[in-house]
Design an enzyme around this catalytic site. Structure first.
Site, PDB file in Angstrom:
ATOM      1  N   GLY A 381       0.712  -1.355   0.034  1.00 51.39           N
ATOM      2  CA  GLY A 381      -0.099  -0.155  -0.019  1.00 51.39           C
ATOM      3  C   GLY A 381       0.751   1.276  -0.037  1.00 51.39           C
ATOM      4  N   PRO A 383       2.384   4.948   0.979  1.00 52.79           N
ATOM      5  CA  PRO A 383       3.072   5.404   2.248  1.00 52.79           C
ATOM      6  C   PRO A 383       2.079   5.953   3.341  1.00 52.79           C
ATOM      7  CG  PRO A 383       4.256   6.348   0.553  1.00 52.79           C
ATOM      8  CD  PRO A 383       2.920   5.814  -0.124  1.00 52.79           C
ATOM      9  N   SER A 704      -3.726   1.687 -19.126  1.00 56.74           N
ATOM     10  CA  SER A 704      -4.974   2.401 -18.491  1.00 56.74           C
ATOM     11  C   SER A 704      -5.319   3.747 -18.923  1.00 56.74           C
ATOM     12  CB  SER A 704      -5.123   2.089 -17.190  1.00 56.74           C
ATOM     13  OG  SER A 704      -4.219   2.689 -16.264  1.00 56.74           O
ATOM     14  N   LYS A 747      -7.383   4.268  -7.502  1.00 56.86           N
ATOM     15  CA  LYS A 747      -7.568   5.461  -8.485  1.00 56.86           C
ATOM     16  C   LYS A 747      -8.900   6.145  -7.962  1.00 56.86           C
ATOM     17  CE  LYS A 747      -5.547   2.928 -12.373  1.00 56.86           C
ATOM     18  NZ  LYS A 747      -5.595   2.381 -13.297  1.00 56.86           N
TER      19      LYS A 747
HETATM   20  P1  ADP Z   1       3.681   3.036   6.388  1.00 59.07           P
HETATM   21  O1  ADP Z   1       4.536   2.203   7.122  1.00 59.07           O
HETATM   22  O2  ADP Z   1       2.655   2.400   5.724  1.00 59.07           O
HETATM   23  O3  ADP Z   1       4.363   4.041   5.452  1.00 59.07           O
HETATM   24  P2  ADP Z   1       3.119   4.103   9.063  1.00 59.07           P
HETATM   25  O4  ADP Z   1       2.892   2.905   9.731  1.00 59.07           O
HETATM   26  O5  ADP Z   1       4.418   4.834   9.176  1.00 59.07           O
HETATM   27  O6  ADP Z   1       2.670   4.016   7.404  1.00 59.07           O
HETATM   28  O7  ADP Z   1       2.107   5.367   9.346  1.00 59.07           O
HETATM   29  C1  ADP Z   1       1.936   6.567   9.526  1.00 59.07           C
HETATM   30  C2  ADP Z   1       1.389   7.090  10.536  1.00 59.07           C
HETATM   31  O8  ADP Z   1      -0.095   7.040  10.593  1.00 59.07           O
HETATM   32  C3  ADP Z   1       1.979   6.498  12.147  1.00 59.07           C
HETATM   33  O9  ADP Z   1       1.876   7.384  12.972  1.00 59.07           O
HETATM   34  C4  ADP Z   1       0.524   5.672  12.060  1.00 59.07           C
HETATM   35  O10 ADP Z   1       0.360   5.352  13.572  1.00 59.07           O
HETATM   36  C5  ADP Z   1      -0.461   6.443  11.627  1.00 59.07           C
HETATM   37  N1  ADP Z   1      -1.678   5.502  11.102  1.00 59.07           N
HETATM   38  C6  ADP Z   1      -1.650   4.797   9.920  1.00 59.07           C
HETATM   39  N2  ADP Z   1      -2.879   4.274   9.530  1.00 59.07           N
HETATM   40  C7  ADP Z   1      -3.355   4.371  10.894  1.00 59.07           C
HETATM   41  C8  ADP Z   1      -4.872   3.883  11.346  1.00 59.07           C
HETATM   42  N3  ADP Z   1      -5.689   3.319  10.516  1.00 59.07           N
HETATM   43  N4  ADP Z   1      -5.309   4.156  12.664  1.00 59.07           N
HETATM   44  C9  ADP Z   1      -4.384   5.007  13.439  1.00 59.07           C
HETATM   45  N5  ADP Z   1      -2.961   5.578  13.042  1.00 59.07           N
HETATM   46  C10 ADP Z   1      -2.761   5.240  11.717  1.00 59.07           C
END
Ligand code: ADP
Length: 807
Positions: A381, A383, A704, A747
């Site tokens: 997914g 970032p 696409s 999308k």
């Molecule tokens: P990724 O690893 O997918 O890039 P992160 O885990 O670093 O994303 O998430 C970025 C921030 O967003 C973190 O502080 C995370 O705790 C918060 N976050 C993301 N999704 C959620 C969610 N569904 N509920 C609570 N906090 C979330």
């Protein structure tokens, strides 16, 4: 010569005439004393020793004696408990003894020092109303032995034996020898030795009843010699057994002794000291035997090296790695599925399907234990959607450490697997390095950016990763640096990627893919309200709930300061606001206790994004496509300009092969439809068509964009503007059919995020609609197209109703 014969040469055989009868002469005095029956030992006169008493009557007898300053009478029992205390069950001769210090032990026991005084013949047992027995008896007179030269020689020889005896026996204290040495009379001398012998009770009693001191001296000497024989034999057996222990252990002992000696003498040279330190750590490391053997070889090499040897550093580094790597499981934590669910819910908003799949995965792993090799979890997914924080929560729920390593940009196999030690500056690969940081053999280990692993001439890192992630192989992962297999099978691997496609199929096969898409605005506001605000307040030193963010404020941040699928920038912007408020607090000014939609601008400056359609007005030759990107999805305007020329197709904006072909297909389609759409087919010979896809720095590819390309082109050809509120995606065929595409959810979310409210998509993607959050489904109008004409009738303004009927 045995001990026995040594004694026999000193003295003539014992005289049989000596009487064993313990008769008390009529005139000897009576004594009445508290009675202390014993069934394990005899107390001899002149002997000082401790005895432990459990029986309560005996304890009372002793206490009475201690309180009234009287002696006691210790008598051995003929028959052990539970036989009652009576004249028949006791031996006839006992010992009057003085009572020393009494110590009460915790579990009802009593420890007392007694000193034997003289032999008493027991005559009567009385009951004392203090709750113990008393005994009346007569003092026995011994038949004294004169101290002749012969007895003296005999005593000296016995003392000699006794010295050895004391040394070999671990039951007799050294003082016994000193006391015996100071006893000049044969009577007390034999009593002291008799008291130290570990012969059985009847034999001890025999010596107690033997009133003839000369005879007692002889018999005690014989018993002592026998006992010494036994001890010496035991000693010999023990040393033989020790000889039998295997060589390695012996070496270990010798080495240990050497170490201690060298330490004592302060002689160890630094290298050896180092080797010893490594050896100590090695013993505690719990590494498997094969590994230990390998390390020991290196240790021996190190210990033998002069400190200036060029390889010292190399060997030292190697040993350092080996002893510091975790080799054993410290503790296995029982997995509690309900707890895991609780932790996931506690830390994450929404994501019900993702959580459910994670829980299922953990449950299967728990059930299968080692029997079933489960695939590796992989979160895919954009970032900021919570991949990392889900991983952390899994670790928390399983009670394991969490570590991560980024694979982005890895091209060289050695980065995964390490370099051989002969290579200058060699190190283990990133996997082993990270395991060392974790400090445990079973962490939750996140491999980030699996989709960004590259390959080049230095070898393919993916093949090494295959080994890491393959449950069949990873219990013997081989790192070039370590040279010995390392067991990664206890590690809980989780991979992450932004996109699935770039991951090579062989790797993909080993993964249990869990896709996380971006969040909708509503979800983002929910996440911010429940998690991000509190987290940022805390991180900026503000109290919980000190500042309230209104929903409007959060929406303003989402809409005007971020444009992303996840919530990473949202969190950062909330952090910025918190930091500015914290600063006001620090400067002593009155800090606001709430943030509203209006005040957001005060903290974050001018709006970065304008929410609403991607384009400000309907334009000719510009259509809005959408692309799936690493960031989730993005709107992608496509521009077409017609120039006077010779029918050349110019494509710019770093378009990939497939996209170029798509553009050509769109041109051919437009050409074939000229009469229906109302432009001159001859136009194509005199016109150059320039198609540009902005954001030129980013390479774009895929089929696409087909219908978008065609729409922009036809808009330019017909001079009809494209509605700015329409986004579209779909592959186009030469005949104008609209074919399905992937990544619809991302999308649509991207278009929705950009404020677009009409979405044209291939009819065959209709099934993907159910993946979309309800609010998006409500707010977006979907047009499911089978034919390009349907696309045009929605996208071009004013719409061309006539076209709808054209099949
Ligand atoms: P990724 O690893 O997918 O890039 P992160 O885990 O670093 O994303 O998430 C970025 C921030 O967003 C973190 O502080 C995370 O705790 C918060 N976050 C993301 N999704 C959620 C969610 N569904 N509920 C609570 N906090 C979330």
């Amino acid at each position: 010569m045995t001990v026995k014969s040594e004694l026999e040469t000193i003295d003539a055989p014992a005289e049989p005439s000596a009487t064993l009868e313990a008769e008390a002469p009529e005139e000897s005095p009576f004594v009445t004393l508290p009675l202390l029956p014993r069934w394990d030992t005899v107390v001899f006169p002149n002997m000082v020793g401790q005895i432990v008493i459990r029986n309560e009557r005996s304890q009372r007898a002793l206490e009475h004696a201690a309180n009234t300053d009287s002696h006691i009478l210790v008598v051995a029992r003929r028959n052990p408990p539970p036989q009652e205390i009576s004249l028949e069950n006791l031996y006839e001769v006992g010992t009057e003894a003085a009572v020393g210090r009494i110590i009460r032990l915790p579990d009802g026991l009593m420890n007392v020092w007694v000193q034997g005084i003289r032999r008493i013949k027991l005559q009567e047992i009385l009951s004392h109303d203090g709750g113990f027995s008393q005994a009346r008896g007569r003092v026995l007179e011994e038949r004294l032995a004169r101290v002749t030269a012969k007895t003296e020689v005999r005593m000296r020889a016995m003392l000699n034996l006794f010295e050895k005896y004391v040394r070999l026996s671990d039951k007799v204290p050294e003082e016994a020898y000193v006391i015996a040495m100071n006893a000049k009379e044969p009577g007390p001398f034999t009593d002291i030795i008799a008291g130290a012998l570990t012969v059985d009770l009847p034999q001890q009693q025999e010596l107690l009843e033997m009133l003839d001191q000369r005879r007692r001296l002889t018999v005690t000497g014989q018993m002592l010699a026998q006992e010494l024989d036994v001890l010496e034999l035991q000693q010999r057996i023990r040393s033989e057994v020790q000889d039998g222990i295997d060589k390695s252990q012996k070496e270990f002992y010798i080495r240990e002794q050497m170490r201690v000696l060298q330490k004592e003498l302060g002689q160890m040279d630094p290298i050896q000291r180092e080797a010893e330190e490594f050896r100590e750590k090695l013993d505690q490391s719990g590494m498997p035997e094969v590994v230990q053997k390998r390390v020991e070889q290196e240790l021996d090499r190190l210990a033998a090296m002069p400190s200036a040897h060029p390889e010292v550093t190399m060997v030292r580094n190697y040993l350092d790695w080996m002893v510091h790597l975790p080799w054993k499981v410290d503790q296995e934590v029982e997995v509690d599925i309900r707890e895991a669910q609780r932790v996931l819910d506690l830390n994450h908003y929404g994501l019900p399907k993702v959580k459910e799949r994670i829980i299922e995965y953990i449950a299967v792993r728990k059930l299968a234990q080692d029997r079933l090799r489960s695939p590796i979890l992989c979160f895919v997914g954009p970032p900021g959607v919570g991949k990392t924080s889900l991983g952390m929560s899994i670790a928390q729920a399983l009670g394991r450490k969490f570590v991560r390593v980024s694979l982005g940009g890895i091209r060289d196999e050695a980065e995964v697997r390490g370099h051989r030690r002969t290579y200058v500056g060699a190190l283990p690969g990133r996997i082993i390095q990270t395991i060392r940081t974790a400090g445990t053999i079973n962490p939750v280990f996140m491999l980030d950016e699996l989709d960004k692993v590259g390959t080049d001439f230095r070898g393919d890192p993916s093949s090494a990763l295959l080994e890491v992630l393959d449950p069949e192989q990873n219990h013997t992962f081989s790192d070039h640096y370590l040279e010995v297999p390392y067991d990664l099978s206890k590690v809980f691997f989780i991979a992450t990627a932004n996109l699935l496609e770039p991951i090579i199929p062989a790797l993909r096969d080993r993964l249990e893919i869990i896709e996380l898409s971006g969040y909708t605005e509503r979800e983002k506001i929910g996440i911010a309200r429940q998690f991000l605000v509190a987290k940022q307040l805390r991180e900026n030193g503000l109290a919980d709930r000190q500042v309230k963010f209104s929903t409007g404020a959060l929406r303003a941040v989402v809409e005007h300061y971020t444009r992303e699928a996840g919530v990473r920038n949202l969190e950062r912007e909330i952090g910025n606001i918190c930091r500015k408020i914290a600063r006001t607090v620090a400067e002593g000014d009155r800090a606001p206790d709430s943030v509203s939609a209006q005040s957001v601008g005060k903290y974050l400056g001018p709006q970065q994004y304008f929410f609403g359609a991607a384009e400000l007005e309907d334009q000719i030759g510009v259509a809005t496509g959408v692309a799936k990107t690493e960031q989730g999805g993005d709107v992608l305007p496509i521009e077409v300009t017609l120039l006077e020329g010779k029918g050349v197709l110019i494509l710019t904006g770093q378009l990939g092969e497939v996209m170029r072909e798509s553009a050509q297909a769109a041109v051919s389609y437009a050409r074939s439809r000229s009469s229906v759409l109302g432009y001159d087919a001859g136009l194509f010979e005199k016109t150059d068509i320039h198609i540009h896809v902005p954001a030129g720095g980013v390479p774009k590819d895929g089929p696409s964009a087909g219908i978008t390309l065609a729409t922009a082109l036809i808009s330019a050809l017909t001079q009809r503007p494209v509605s700015r509120d329409v986004a579209m995606t779909g592959e186009i065929t030469l005949r104008g059919r609209v074919l399905p595409i992937g990544g619809l959810k991302d999308k649509v979310l991207a278009a929705h995020r950009a404020g677009i409210r009409t979405f044209v998509a291939p009819d065959r993607n209709r099934k993907d609609l159910e993946d979309l959050p309800a609010d998006v489904r409500r707010e977006v109008r979907f047009v499911w197209a089978q034919q390009m004409d349907e696309v045009l009738s929605v996208a071009l303004t004013p719409s061309i109703p006539a076209l709808v009927s054209v099949g």
